[in-house]
Design a protein around this motif. Structure first.
Motif, PDB file in Angstrom:
ATOM      1  N   THR A   1       0.843  -1.182   0.000  1.00  0.00           N
ATOM      2  CA  THR A   1       0.000   0.000   0.000  1.00  0.00           C
ATOM      3  C   THR A   1       0.880   1.234   0.000  1.00  0.00           C
ATOM      4  O   THR A   1       2.027   1.204   0.432  1.00  0.00           O
ATOM      5  CB  THR A   1      -0.917   0.039   1.232  1.00  0.00           C
ATOM      6  OG1 THR A   1      -0.106   0.109   2.392  1.00  0.00           O
ATOM      7  CG2 THR A   1      -1.817  -1.182   1.286  1.00  0.00           C
ATOM      8  N   ALA A   2       0.319   2.311  -0.494  1.00  0.00           N
ATOM      9  CA  ALA A   2       1.067   3.567  -0.540  1.00  0.00           C
ATOM     10  C   ALA A   2       0.120   4.718  -0.300  1.00  0.00           C
ATOM     11  O   ALA A   2      -1.076   4.627  -0.589  1.00  0.00           O
ATOM     12  CB  ALA A   2       1.751   3.722  -1.893  1.00  0.00           C
ATOM     13  N   ASP A   3       0.658   5.772   0.247  1.00  0.00           N
ATOM     14  CA  ASP A   3      -0.134   6.991   0.394  1.00  0.00           C
ATOM     15  C   ASP A   3      -0.075   7.747  -0.925  1.00  0.00           C
ATOM     16  O   ASP A   3       1.005   7.987  -1.466  1.00  0.00           O
ATOM     17  CB  ASP A   3       0.442   7.882   1.500  1.00  0.00           C
ATOM     18  CG  ASP A   3       0.300   7.250   2.869  1.00  0.00           C
ATOM     19  OD1 ASP A   3      -0.637   6.446   3.053  1.00  0.00           O
ATOM     20  OD2 ASP A   3       1.125   7.553   3.739  1.00  0.00           O
ATOM     21  N   VAL A   4      -1.224   8.103  -1.451  1.00  0.00           N
ATOM     22  CA  VAL A   4      -1.294   8.854  -2.697  1.00  0.00           C
ATOM     23  C   VAL A   4      -1.825  10.239  -2.368  1.00  0.00           C
ATOM     24  O   VAL A   4      -2.854  10.379  -1.708  1.00  0.00           O
ATOM     25  CB  VAL A   4      -2.221   8.151  -3.719  1.00  0.00           C
ATOM     26  CG1 VAL A   4      -2.345   8.967  -4.979  1.00  0.00           C
ATOM     27  CG2 VAL A   4      -1.707   6.753  -4.017  1.00  0.00           C
ATOM     28  N   HIS A   5      -1.090  11.249  -2.812  1.00  0.00           N
ATOM     29  CA  HIS A   5      -1.461  12.633  -2.542  1.00  0.00           C
ATOM     30  C   HIS A   5      -1.599  13.380  -3.863  1.00  0.00           C
ATOM     31  O   HIS A   5      -0.788  13.196  -4.766  1.00  0.00           O
ATOM     32  CB  HIS A   5      -0.400  13.325  -1.685  1.00  0.00           C
ATOM     33  CG  HIS A   5      -0.135  12.637  -0.388  1.00  0.00           C
ATOM     34  ND1 HIS A   5      -0.925  12.826   0.717  1.00  0.00           N
ATOM     35  CD2 HIS A   5       0.812  11.750  -0.021  1.00  0.00           C
ATOM     36  CE1 HIS A   5      -0.459  12.087   1.705  1.00  0.00           C
ATOM     37  NE2 HIS A   5       0.594  11.419   1.281  1.00  0.00           N
ATOM     38  N   ASP A   6      -2.599  14.226  -3.965  1.00  0.00           N
ATOM     39  CA  ASP A   6      -2.770  15.068  -5.149  1.00  0.00           C
ATOM     40  C   ASP A   6      -1.847  16.273  -5.005  1.00  0.00           C
ATOM     41  O   ASP A   6      -2.013  17.081  -4.103  1.00  0.00           O
ATOM     42  CB  ASP A   6      -4.226  15.509  -5.258  1.00  0.00           C
ATOM     43  CG  ASP A   6      -4.482  16.344  -6.508  1.00  0.00           C
ATOM     44  OD1 ASP A   6      -3.553  16.499  -7.327  1.00  0.00           O
ATOM     45  OD2 ASP A   6      -5.605  16.837  -6.653  1.00  0.00           O
ATOM     46  N   ILE A   7      -0.868  16.371  -5.897  1.00  0.00           N
ATOM     47  CA  ILE A   7       0.076  17.479  -5.795  1.00  0.00           C
ATOM     48  C   ILE A   7      -0.091  18.460  -6.965  1.00  0.00           C
ATOM     49  O   ILE A   7       0.826  19.190  -7.317  1.00  0.00           O
ATOM     50  CB  ILE A   7       1.533  16.988  -5.702  1.00  0.00           C
ATOM     51  CG1 ILE A   7       1.967  16.283  -6.985  1.00  0.00           C
ATOM     52  CG2 ILE A   7       1.746  16.112  -4.487  1.00  0.00           C
ATOM     53  CD1 ILE A   7       3.471  16.109  -7.081  1.00  0.00           C
ATOM     54  N   ALA A   8      -1.270  18.483  -7.546  1.00  0.00           N
ATOM     55  CA  ALA A   8      -1.516  19.357  -8.685  1.00  0.00           C
ATOM     56  C   ALA A   8      -1.216  20.822  -8.364  1.00  0.00           C
ATOM     57  O   ALA A   8      -0.755  21.569  -9.232  1.00  0.00           O
ATOM     58  CB  ALA A   8      -2.967  19.214  -9.150  1.00  0.00           C
ATOM     59  N   ASP A   9      -1.447  21.236  -7.133  1.00  0.00           N
ATOM     60  CA  ASP A   9      -1.181  22.621  -6.753  1.00  0.00           C
ATOM     61  C   ASP A   9       0.278  22.857  -6.390  1.00  0.00           C
ATOM     62  O   ASP A   9       0.646  23.974  -6.054  1.00  0.00           O
ATOM     63  CB  ASP A   9      -2.066  23.020  -5.564  1.00  0.00           C
ATOM     64  CG  ASP A   9      -3.536  23.047  -5.928  1.00  0.00           C
ATOM     65  OD1 ASP A   9      -3.852  23.195  -7.125  1.00  0.00           O
ATOM     66  OD2 ASP A   9      -4.363  22.915  -5.014  1.00  0.00           O
ATOM     67  N   GLN A  10       1.084  21.837  -6.434  1.00  0.00           N
ATOM     68  CA  GLN A  10       2.485  21.951  -6.020  1.00  0.00           C
ATOM     69  C   GLN A  10       3.420  21.770  -7.216  1.00  0.00           C
ATOM     70  O   GLN A  10       4.413  21.078  -7.148  1.00  0.00           O
ATOM     71  CB  GLN A  10       2.788  20.923  -4.930  1.00  0.00           C
ATOM     72  CG  GLN A  10       1.950  21.118  -3.702  1.00  0.00           C
ATOM     73  CD  GLN A  10       2.203  20.046  -2.665  1.00  0.00           C
ATOM     74  OE1 GLN A  10       3.147  19.290  -2.738  1.00  0.00           O
ATOM     75  NE2 GLN A  10       1.336  19.973  -1.681  1.00  0.00           N
ATOM     76  N   ARG A  11       3.117  22.432  -8.300  1.00  0.00           N
ATOM     77  CA  ARG A  11       3.965  22.348  -9.492  1.00  0.00           C
ATOM     78  C   ARG A  11       5.014  23.429  -9.427  1.00  0.00           C
ATOM     79  O   ARG A  11       4.780  24.453  -8.820  1.00  0.00           O
ATOM     80  CB  ARG A  11       3.118  22.522 -10.748  1.00  0.00           C
ATOM     81  CG  ARG A  11       2.204  21.344 -10.942  1.00  0.00           C
ATOM     82  CD  ARG A  11       1.361  21.546 -12.180  1.00  0.00           C
ATOM     83  NE  ARG A  11       0.301  20.574 -12.222  1.00  0.00           N
ATOM     84  CZ  ARG A  11       0.269  19.565 -13.081  1.00  0.00           C
ATOM     85  NH1 ARG A  11       1.200  19.422 -13.966  1.00  0.00           N
ATOM     86  NH2 ARG A  11      -0.720  18.710 -13.049  1.00  0.00           N
ATOM     87  N   PRO A  12       6.164  23.285 -10.014  1.00  0.00           N
ATOM     88  CA  PRO A  12       6.611  22.112 -10.756  1.00  0.00           C
ATOM     89  C   PRO A  12       7.038  20.994  -9.818  1.00  0.00           C
ATOM     90  O   PRO A  12       7.230  21.211  -8.629  1.00  0.00           O
ATOM     91  CB  PRO A  12       7.810  22.643 -11.545  1.00  0.00           C
ATOM     92  CG  PRO A  12       8.357  23.733 -10.703  1.00  0.00           C
ATOM     93  CD  PRO A  12       7.161  24.345 -10.010  1.00  0.00           C
ATOM     94  N   HIS A  13       7.173  19.823 -10.385  1.00  0.00           N
ATOM     95  CA  HIS A  13       7.585  18.682  -9.583  1.00  0.00           C
ATOM     96  C   HIS A  13       8.555  17.807 -10.367  1.00  0.00           C
ATOM     97  O   HIS A  13       8.704  17.954 -11.570  1.00  0.00           O
ATOM     98  CB  HIS A  13       6.372  17.867  -9.119  1.00  0.00           C
ATOM     99  CG  HIS A  13       5.480  17.439 -10.244  1.00  0.00           C
ATOM    100  ND1 HIS A  13       4.377  18.157 -10.618  1.00  0.00           N
ATOM    101  CD2 HIS A  13       5.542  16.378 -11.079  1.00  0.00           C
ATOM    102  CE1 HIS A  13       3.781  17.550 -11.637  1.00  0.00           C
ATOM    103  NE2 HIS A  13       4.467  16.477 -11.931  1.00  0.00           N
TER     104      HIS A  13
END
Length: 62
Positions: free
Chosen positions: A2-14
């Motif tokens: 299992t893994a933690d999935v986080h939405d990082i759309a607001d944290q660009r660039p990546h």
């Protein structure tokens, strides 16, 4: 597994780091914070750190 999935759309660039354990997507600000010492390097997993160093070494020795 299992893994933690986080939405990082607001944290660009990546950065996308293909490490030995998985593919990791890291906000550039997070990596910069580790570089400047604002966050501990332990926030990055060992496979991620190894891959970043590997790619850096390839760039500087090419």
């Amino acid at each position: 597994m299992t893994a933690d999935v986080h939405d990082i759309a607001d944290q660009r660039p990546h950065l996308t780091v293909v490490a030995s354990d998985a593919v990791h997507v890291l906000p550039c600000d997070l990596v910069r914070s580790v570089i400047t010492g604002d966050k501990p390097s332990a926030i990055l997993t060992e496979p991620v750190v190894r891959r970043i160093i590997e790619e850096w070494l390839q760039q500087v020795t090419a």
